[in-house]
Design an enzyme around this catalytic site. Structure first.
Site, PDB file in Angstrom:
ATOM      1  N   HIS A 451       0.827  -1.205   0.000  1.00  0.00           N
ATOM      2  CA  HIS A 451       0.000   0.000   0.000  1.00  0.00           C
ATOM      3  C   HIS A 451       0.867   1.264   0.000  1.00  0.00           C
ATOM      4  O   HIS A 451       0.732   2.128  -0.866  1.00  0.00           O
ATOM      5  CB  HIS A 451      -0.921  -0.018   1.229  1.00  0.00           C
ATOM      6  CG  HIS A 451      -1.719   1.236   1.398  1.00  0.00           C
ATOM      7  ND1 HIS A 451      -3.055   1.307   1.091  1.00  0.00           N
ATOM      8  CD2 HIS A 451      -1.373   2.477   1.822  1.00  0.00           C
ATOM      9  CE1 HIS A 451      -3.490   2.536   1.315  1.00  0.00           C
ATOM     10  NE2 HIS A 451      -2.490   3.269   1.765  1.00  0.00           N
ATOM     11  N   GLU A 452       1.744   1.354   0.976  1.00  0.00           N
ATOM     12  CA  GLU A 452       2.561   2.570   1.087  1.00  0.00           C
ATOM     13  C   GLU A 452       3.439   2.740  -0.145  1.00  0.00           C
ATOM     14  O   GLU A 452       3.694   3.852  -0.598  1.00  0.00           O
ATOM     15  CB  GLU A 452       3.417   2.537   2.358  1.00  0.00           C
ATOM     16  CG  GLU A 452       2.619   2.623   3.653  1.00  0.00           C
ATOM     17  CD  GLU A 452       1.650   3.792   3.713  1.00  0.00           C
ATOM     18  OE1 GLU A 452       1.905   4.832   3.069  1.00  0.00           O
ATOM     19  OE2 GLU A 452       0.610   3.663   4.392  1.00  0.00           O
ATOM     20  N   HIS A 455       1.842   4.662  -2.817  1.00  0.00           N
ATOM     21  CA  HIS A 455       1.988   6.122  -2.706  1.00  0.00           C
ATOM     22  C   HIS A 455       3.337   6.564  -3.263  1.00  0.00           C
ATOM     23  O   HIS A 455       3.451   7.604  -3.902  1.00  0.00           O
ATOM     24  CB  HIS A 455       1.875   6.561  -1.246  1.00  0.00           C
ATOM     25  CG  HIS A 455       0.502   6.394  -0.658  1.00  0.00           C
ATOM     26  ND1 HIS A 455      -0.636   6.859  -1.279  1.00  0.00           N
ATOM     27  CD2 HIS A 455       0.082   5.812   0.491  1.00  0.00           C
ATOM     28  CE1 HIS A 455      -1.692   6.573  -0.526  1.00  0.00           C
ATOM     29  NE2 HIS A 455      -1.283   5.934   0.546  1.00  0.00           N
ATOM     30  N   GLU A 480      -6.089   7.632  -1.951  1.00  0.00           N
ATOM     31  CA  GLU A 480      -5.780   6.278  -1.484  1.00  0.00           C
ATOM     32  C   GLU A 480      -6.078   5.205  -2.534  1.00  0.00           C
ATOM     33  O   GLU A 480      -5.640   4.060  -2.393  1.00  0.00           O
ATOM     34  CB  GLU A 480      -6.565   5.962  -0.209  1.00  0.00           C
ATOM     35  CG  GLU A 480      -6.173   6.804   1.004  1.00  0.00           C
ATOM     36  CD  GLU A 480      -4.725   6.604   1.420  1.00  0.00           C
ATOM     37  OE1 GLU A 480      -4.208   5.482   1.253  1.00  0.00           O
ATOM     38  OE2 GLU A 480      -4.113   7.576   1.882  1.00  0.00           O
ATOM     39  N   TYR A 589     -11.227   6.728   2.970  1.00  0.00           N
ATOM     40  CA  TYR A 589     -10.658   5.381   2.847  1.00  0.00           C
ATOM     41  C   TYR A 589     -11.665   4.423   2.226  1.00  0.00           C
ATOM     42  O   TYR A 589     -11.331   3.649   1.332  1.00  0.00           O
ATOM     43  CB  TYR A 589     -10.220   4.851   4.215  1.00  0.00           C
ATOM     44  CG  TYR A 589      -8.959   5.499   4.719  1.00  0.00           C
ATOM     45  CD1 TYR A 589      -7.726   5.126   4.202  1.00  0.00           C
ATOM     46  CD2 TYR A 589      -8.993   6.480   5.688  1.00  0.00           C
ATOM     47  CE1 TYR A 589      -6.555   5.711   4.650  1.00  0.00           C
ATOM     48  CE2 TYR A 589      -7.832   7.075   6.148  1.00  0.00           C
ATOM     49  CZ  TYR A 589      -6.617   6.686   5.625  1.00  0.00           C
ATOM     50  OH  TYR A 589      -5.466   7.274   6.069  1.00  0.00           O
TER      51      TYR A 589
HETATM   52 ZN   LIG Z   1      -2.376   5.302   2.194  1.00  0.00          ZN
END
Ligand SMILES: [Zn+2]
Length: 654
Positions: A451-452, A455, A480, A589
């Site tokens: 996930h990170e 980004h 997100e 989210y």
């Molecule tokens: Zn995130």
């Protein structure tokens, strides 16, 4: 050269003074252009120069607040952050700068702008309107004062959370249920000749404890402490912030802070968000009831008391237990298939394959700490260096305690035609390997990493012309979506088969175990989703019309959404960091998950390692950043209108 070595407090102080002086000089240049000579380059582009300067100083120095070991460095970094935020905030209220932009906007050149430049002008003017330009001077001054106060309150709130420490001290025999590897990592203290283990509120200590500790009393004790994170001082700070936001919104002509914040988001209105959350809550209600019933029965059977009630500190424990029994999924056993090195190899493989890039280690890393590594992002097609990212993966005292991706330098097209290479940092807190024990990631941590890193890709692969729209600077309720989409990859056999590797046997994760994990993913989805709905509705309620608000009473009144009452004498919201920065935004989210799941359908059809679809995603979504509305990006990638279908299917309620 990329250089993010830890500066001294004196260097940070100097950088602060220099940055402010240069910014002031640039602003002076912008306002001194005679109105007849205004152009994109001497006005709007110069404004971006100022933003870039401030952002880079924040990345180079302010960021140290999150990662430096030396408290004196963190303190200096914090002062710099505050000073630059304050200056930046003030810029948005400067009459001379506003007049410069308005004068430019009136030129034929400005009226003929297209694409990103037109969007930039429109956004800059929108910022001014949202800052109260157009209001009488005394009201505008009030808007400015309130916004400044909010900056102070946010810093104080986050600091209270980061510095908050509490723990339970327990003898060895009370740690039943927890794996040996967990216990060995706990700090110990001697009290009256007895060895006691210290379980803190840090995530790697808190969550496994709630998952596996047999002692209900200790789970309760630890959870109650966790639900006081941030301290009572933060309740007061939050309530002041809510009142400040409400006054601001009304001054600016909005019904509520939520209405003000949502105007510039994908959702547009609080009503749209409320409808979305209520609809989802209604669809989830039968699942929540089933889950609570099942968890209650599990507890009654486990402790042999047919009248026992399920409590807030129980559900993770019984969830974990049922998962283990029914699916033979034990997170600690699963973690043995995910040594950090193998996971990073897999992560790199997946993202390099999909998005047409290579990640190459750079030495020396010139980083703020010896644990930190630096990588270069190279375009696989043309071999060109595009960006850099740092990886800072292990906990240290004083370090940011969650996982996050930070932009240290944003991408933008410079006046000479070159592209400013983005620099990002992924900061996380995985268990650090020791000479005898490798770092083993729980599957949830593998998911967090994917996930990170999404980004990081968003930030580093950006091709936006304007810094304003670079990378993850999209609508907050869309930002997100790319990362959430990429979480799906850690649930696919064809992906996990490639990099999972048992720490002792070297075997990949068995297919049957993965299938059980996939099945168990929907286990108690009602409880899990309703918690998210609660957080989102709480945030929205805090930012609805009217103030002052009793935040604790509201937190308590809404808490039954989760299926549990809020424990007495707790104030969980004092540690809810999202209430600053994601204020009136937590719903994002769930909201963006709808788009994430929908976009994932293209990979479900074409295959998760399909480089053509991956490259299309890179070009239509990642590279565009905020230059195009999120809704349009999704439509462009899907080739149709988005819908809820995939999202509901992934929540098991299709
Ligand atoms: Zn995130």
């Amino acid at each position: 050269m990329i250089d993010y070595r830890c500066p001294t407090p004196a260097e940070i102080e100097r950088a602060q003074a220099e940055t402010l002086a240069v910014a002031e000089r640039l602003v002076g240049e912008i306002v001194s252009v005679p109105d007849g000579e205004r152009t994109y380059w001497n006005t709007l582009y110069r404004l971006e120069d100022v933003a870039d300067l401030l952002m880079q100083a924040q990345g180079r120095y302010g960021f140290m607040f999150h990662v430096a070991e030396d408290p004196a460095v963190r303190a200096a970094a914090e002062r710099l952050r505050e000073a630059l935020d304050k200056y930046n905030n003030e810029l948005g209220f400067r009459e001379d700068l506003y007049q410069a932009v308005v004068a430019y906007a009136a030129t034929p050149e400005a009226r003929a702008l297209t694409g990103e430049r037109a969007r930039l002008l429109e956004r800059v003017l929108r910022d001014y309107r949202r800052n109260g330009f157009g209001l009488p001077p005394e009201q505008r001054a009030r808007v400015k004062a309130l916004k400044e106060r909010l900056v102070e309150l946010e810093l104080a709130f986050q600091k209270n959370i980061e510095e908050y420490e509490d723990a339970i001290l327990v003898p060895r025999e009370h740690l039943a249920g927890l794996p040996e590897s967990y216990i060995q990592r706990l700090r110990t203290e001697e009290r009256d000749g007895r060895l006691l283990y210290r379980v803190s509120l840090d995530y790697p200590e808190f969550y496994p404890f709630m998952d596996a500790a047999e002692s209900e009393e200790l789970r309760r004790e630890l959870l109650v402490k966790f639900y006081r994170r941030g301290g009572r001082a933060n309740v007061a700070i939050l309530e002041e912030a809510i009142a400040v936001r409400d006054e601001l919104a009304r001054l600016l002509g909005y019904q509520s802070w939520a209405a003000y914040m949502l105007e510039i988001r994908m959702a547009r209105t609080p009503e749209a968000v409320q409808r979305f959350l209520e609809d989802l809550r209604a669809r989830m209600a039968p699942r929540l009831r089933q889950d609570l019933e099942e968890l209650t029965q599990a507890k009654r059977a486990h402790i042999g008391r047919p009248d026992a009630n399920l409590e807030l500190w129980d559900w993770r424990f019984y969830h974990h237990r049922i998962r283990k029994e029914r699916y033979a999924v034990d997170e600690f056993e699963v973690a043995k298939y995910f040594p950090l090195d193998a996971v990073l190899e897999g992560l790199f493989f997946v993202y390099q394959t999909l998005f047409g890039v290579r990640f190459e280690p750079v030495a020396p890393a010139n980083a703020w700490h010896p644990d930190v590594r630096l990588f270069r992002v190279v375009d696989a097609q043309d071999g060109e260096e595009r960006a850099f990212f740092y990886m800072d993966l292990f906990p240290r005292p004083g370090k940011y305690s969650h996982a996050a991706a930070f932009t240290l330098r944003g991408g933008r097209r410079l006046v000479d035609g070159s592209y400013q290479q983005p620099v990002s940092a992924i900061v996380a807190n995985f268990t650090k390997p020791t000479p005898t024990q490798p770092s083993l990631l729980r599957h949830a941590e593998v998911e967090t990493l994917f996930h990170e890193f999404g980004h990081i890709l968003h930030q580093t692969l950006t091709q936006a012309e304007c810094l304003r729209f670079a990378g993850s600077r999209t609508e907050r309720d869309f930002v997100e979506a790319p990362s959430q989409m990429l979480e799906h990859w850690v649930w696919l056999p064809e992906v996990l088969g490639r990099f999972s590797r048992h720490v002792e046997t070297g075997e990949p994760l068995p297919e049957a175990l993965l299938q059980a994990m996939v099945a168990s993913r929907l286990l108690h989805i009602g409880v899990l989703t309703c918690r998210q709905i609660y957080f989102a509705m709480l945030d929205l309620a805090y930012h609805g019309p009217g103030a002052p608000k009793d935040t604790t009473a509201i937190a308590r009144a809404l808490h039954p959404i989760t299926g549990f009452p809020l424990p007495e004498d707790t104030y969980w919201h004092a540690g809810f960091g999202h209430l600053f920065g994601y204020d009136a935004g937590y719903y994002g989210y769930l909201w963006s998950e709808v788009y994430a799941d929908d976009m994932f359908t293209r990979f479900e059809e074409a295959g998760p390692l399909n480089p053509a679809v991956g490259l299309e995603f890179r070009r239509t979504v990642l590279e565009r950043g905020g230059a195009i509305d999120g809704a349009e990006l999704v439509r462009a990638f899907l080739g149709r209108e988005p819908d809820l279908g995939a999202f509901l299917r992934h929540k098991g309620i299709a």
